[in-house]
Enzyme design. Structure first.
Site, PDB file in Angstrom:
ATOM      1  N   HIS A   1      20.877  -3.849 -17.910  1.00 40.42           N
ATOM      2  CA  HIS A   1      20.783  -2.814 -18.946  1.00 40.42           C
ATOM      3  C   HIS A   1      20.646  -3.372 -20.356  1.00 40.42           C
ATOM      4  O   HIS A   1      21.525  -3.240 -21.207  1.00 40.42           O
ATOM      5  CB  HIS A   1      21.995  -1.873 -18.861  1.00 40.42           C
ATOM      6  CG  HIS A   1      22.025  -1.057 -17.618  1.00 40.42           C
ATOM      7  ND1 HIS A   1      22.889   0.001 -17.452  1.00 40.42           N
ATOM      8  CD2 HIS A   1      21.312  -1.135 -16.455  1.00 40.42           C
ATOM      9  CE1 HIS A   1      22.701   0.533 -16.250  1.00 40.42           C
ATOM     10  NE2 HIS A   1      21.746  -0.157 -15.634  1.00 40.42           N
TER      11      HIS A   1
ATOM     12  N   GLU B   1      17.153  10.828 -17.748  1.00 38.30           N
ATOM     13  CA  GLU B   1      17.059  11.841 -18.790  1.00 38.30           C
ATOM     14  C   GLU B   1      15.835  11.653 -19.684  1.00 38.30           C
ATOM     15  O   GLU B   1      15.413  10.530 -19.957  1.00 38.30           O
ATOM     16  CB  GLU B   1      18.308  11.798 -19.679  1.00 38.30           C
ATOM     17  CG  GLU B   1      19.591  12.164 -18.966  1.00 38.30           C
ATOM     18  CD  GLU B   1      20.805  12.130 -19.880  1.00 38.30           C
ATOM     19  OE1 GLU B   1      21.915  12.412 -19.381  1.00 38.30           O
ATOM     20  OE2 GLU B   1      20.651  11.832 -21.080  1.00 38.30           O
TER      21      GLU B   1
ATOM     22  N   GLN C   1      17.991  -8.187 -14.932  1.00 35.82           N
ATOM     23  CA  GLN C   1      17.082  -7.287 -15.627  1.00 35.82           C
ATOM     24  C   GLN C   1      16.654  -7.826 -16.988  1.00 35.82           C
ATOM     25  O   GLN C   1      15.893  -7.182 -17.702  1.00 35.82           O
ATOM     26  CB  GLN C   1      17.748  -5.913 -15.799  1.00 35.82           C
ATOM     27  CG  GLN C   1      18.022  -5.220 -14.484  1.00 35.82           C
ATOM     28  CD  GLN C   1      18.804  -3.921 -14.647  1.00 35.82           C
ATOM     29  OE1 GLN C   1      19.049  -3.461 -15.754  1.00 35.82           O
ATOM     30  NE2 GLN C   1      19.225  -3.340 -13.533  1.00 35.82           N
TER      31      GLN C   1
ATOM     32  N   TYR D   1      26.585   4.601  -7.764  1.00 39.45           N
ATOM     33  CA  TYR D   1      25.718   4.194  -6.664  1.00 39.45           C
ATOM     34  C   TYR D   1      26.425   4.313  -5.323  1.00 39.45           C
ATOM     35  O   TYR D   1      25.787   4.446  -4.273  1.00 39.45           O
ATOM     36  CB  TYR D   1      25.208   2.775  -6.894  1.00 39.45           C
ATOM     37  CG  TYR D   1      24.257   2.691  -8.065  1.00 39.45           C
ATOM     38  CD1 TYR D   1      23.013   3.321  -8.026  1.00 39.45           C
ATOM     39  CD2 TYR D   1      24.608   2.016  -9.215  1.00 39.45           C
ATOM     40  CE1 TYR D   1      22.147   3.274  -9.102  1.00 39.45           C
ATOM     41  CE2 TYR D   1      23.744   1.959 -10.307  1.00 39.45           C
ATOM     42  CZ  TYR D   1      22.524   2.582 -10.245  1.00 39.45           C
ATOM     43  OH  TYR D   1      21.657   2.536 -11.317  1.00 39.45           O
TER      44      TYR D   1
ATOM     45  N   TYR E   1      25.073  11.560 -26.840  1.00 38.81           N
ATOM     46  CA  TYR E   1      24.350  11.992 -25.638  1.00 38.81           C
ATOM     47  C   TYR E   1      25.136  11.772 -24.355  1.00 38.81           C
ATOM     48  O   TYR E   1      24.592  11.904 -23.264  1.00 38.81           O
ATOM     49  CB  TYR E   1      22.954  11.357 -25.636  1.00 38.81           C
ATOM     50  CG  TYR E   1      22.133  12.028 -26.705  1.00 38.81           C
ATOM     51  CD1 TYR E   1      21.342  13.126 -26.419  1.00 38.81           C
ATOM     52  CD2 TYR E   1      22.252  11.635 -28.041  1.00 38.81           C
ATOM     53  CE1 TYR E   1      20.663  13.801 -27.417  1.00 38.81           C
ATOM     54  CE2 TYR E   1      21.576  12.310 -29.050  1.00 38.81           C
ATOM     55  CZ  TYR E   1      20.785  13.400 -28.731  1.00 38.81           C
ATOM     56  OH  TYR E   1      20.128  14.094 -29.725  1.00 38.81           O
TER      57      TYR E   1
END
Length: 396
Positions: A167, A263, A102, A284, A273
């Site tokens: 991420h 979110e 990613q 997953y 949070y």
């Protein structure tokens, strides 16, 4: 220019009937048609125009004062797209990116004082020694001919670096007080994800910086010697959408959940949070992660189950689509869609899904200087699309 229309249905039919989980908000789906046809959504009819195509995994989009667009390609290329669709050769002077998984060249933002400074800011995954990497924020000056980024320097780094290809976040948002927000990811793996709760690291955080990359004055943990002074909020998973809402002047963000639990947040200074302690998603594998609520941890403004893969975020302020004014628009990756959210203060009251039949992952969405919406499609043959308002009667 004709867009290579995929003609595919939305990937997950369950999304068409899924309940929207924030405060009972209702959900409606507007099915897209071929670009030559008018799409009649709930409140606004539009057609889809291709501005540019042939981009390899485009990630971030930003407008220059002259109406041209800066667009990043994940492999490490920064390109300039003109309003008539011409793409420049890759801008030179860019640093090497770690484009595994990613990672890669991520967001791009034009400084509010670009006319004076010519500063362009961007985020990317930066390699370190021994296979580690992390999100970095850099800036450089765009040459007058647009061909080169000069005096490039990294002004902030996520710390510490870890060996992961997942991420990285990340979005860049300029605030009215001359500060800037940068969002990060927590690197995904179980051994790293817990670091989103740690204040001595910047994984899974939103940081607030000066334009030079230093911790901004007034940050909530500035006086805590055990905390990173740039931290604004924490307990985040992978924040890939961020924007200032003109209605309240506050930062809003979109965040990837695991299996479910994406979110929409309104991050406030010093607040937690929740990730990975609380979530509306599952692993997953389908196993539970934790409860959805816990004292001392914030609830999202809105969340999605199943996940749409929430990415770019913009609040529409123009006049081209009068019925959409004040709506938030969120790109969808896991479910290729553009979600339009109607708001009442800090509450989502209604959601509509657009561009479902396009079959293209929406990585970013921006409002152009012409008042139109532009979306960035994420694929090996990605492109920049523009939503053109039409006068056909919208369906009721």
């Amino acid at each position: 220019m004709a867009f290579p229309y995929a003609g595919r249905k939305a990937l997950m039919a369950a999304a068409a009937v899924a309940a929207v989980a924030a405060g009972g908000a209702s959900l409606a789906l507007a099915q897209s048609k071929k670009p030559s046809e008018v799409v009649a959504s709930e409140k606004q009819s539009f057609s889809i125009e291709t501005v540019a195509e042939g981009l390899e995994r485009p990630w971030g989009l930003a407008f220059l004062p002259d109406g041209k667009m800066l667009v990043t390609e994940k492999a490490g290329r920064l390109r300039i797209a003109s309003p008539d669709g011409k793409l420049s050769a890759p801008v030179t002077g860019m640093p090497k990116v770690d484009a595994r998984g990613q990672g890669g060249l991520l967001d791009v933002a034009v400084a509010p004082d670009f006319a004076d400074t010519r500063f362009v800011y961007f985020t990317f995954s930066e390699a370190g020694e021994g296979g580690v990497n992390g999100t970095a924020l850099a800036r450089g000056k765009l040459a007058a001919n647009g061909a080169r980024l000069e005096d490039v320097e990294v002004i902030w780094r996520q710390a510490p670096k870890y060996a992961s290809t997942k991420h990285f976040g990340s979005r860049i948002v300029f605030a009215a007080d001359n500060t800037m927000f940068v969002t990060t990811g927590e690197r995904s793996d179980r051994e790293f994800r817990v670091k989103s709760q740690a204040l001595d690291e910047t994984l899974g955080k939103i940081v607030r910086l000066t334009r030079e990359g230093q911790p901004a004055a007034g940050n909530p943990f500035a006086d805590d010697p055990k905390a990173k002074p740039e931290i604004w909020s924490y307990g985040h998973r992978n924040v890939q959408g961020a924007a200032i809402n003109p209605a309240d002047g506050k930062l809003w963000t979109t965040e990837h959940g695991p299996r479910g639990g994406d979110e929409l947040n309104r991050p406030e200074p010093g607040k937690n949070y929740g990730w990975p302690v609380i979530t509306y998603g599952k692993e997953y594998s389908g196993t539970d992660i934790g409860p959805s609520e816990k004292e001392g941890m914030e609830q999202p403004v809105h969340y999605w189950v199943p996940s749409i893969g929430a990415s770019g975020l913009v609040f529409y302020t123009g006049d081209a689509y009068p019925a959409w004014k004040g709506s938030a628009f969120v790109g969808g990756l896991a479910i290729p869609t553009l979600a339009r959210l109607e708001l009442d203060g800090a509450k989502v009251t209604h959601e509509e899904r657009l561009l479902n039949d396009l079959g293209e992952r929406i990585r970013d969405v921006r409002q152009g200087p012409d008042g139109l919406l532009y979306v960035l499609t994420d694929s090996e043959e990605g492109g920049i699309l523009r939503l053109k308002p039409e006068k056909a009667k919208a369906r009721s």
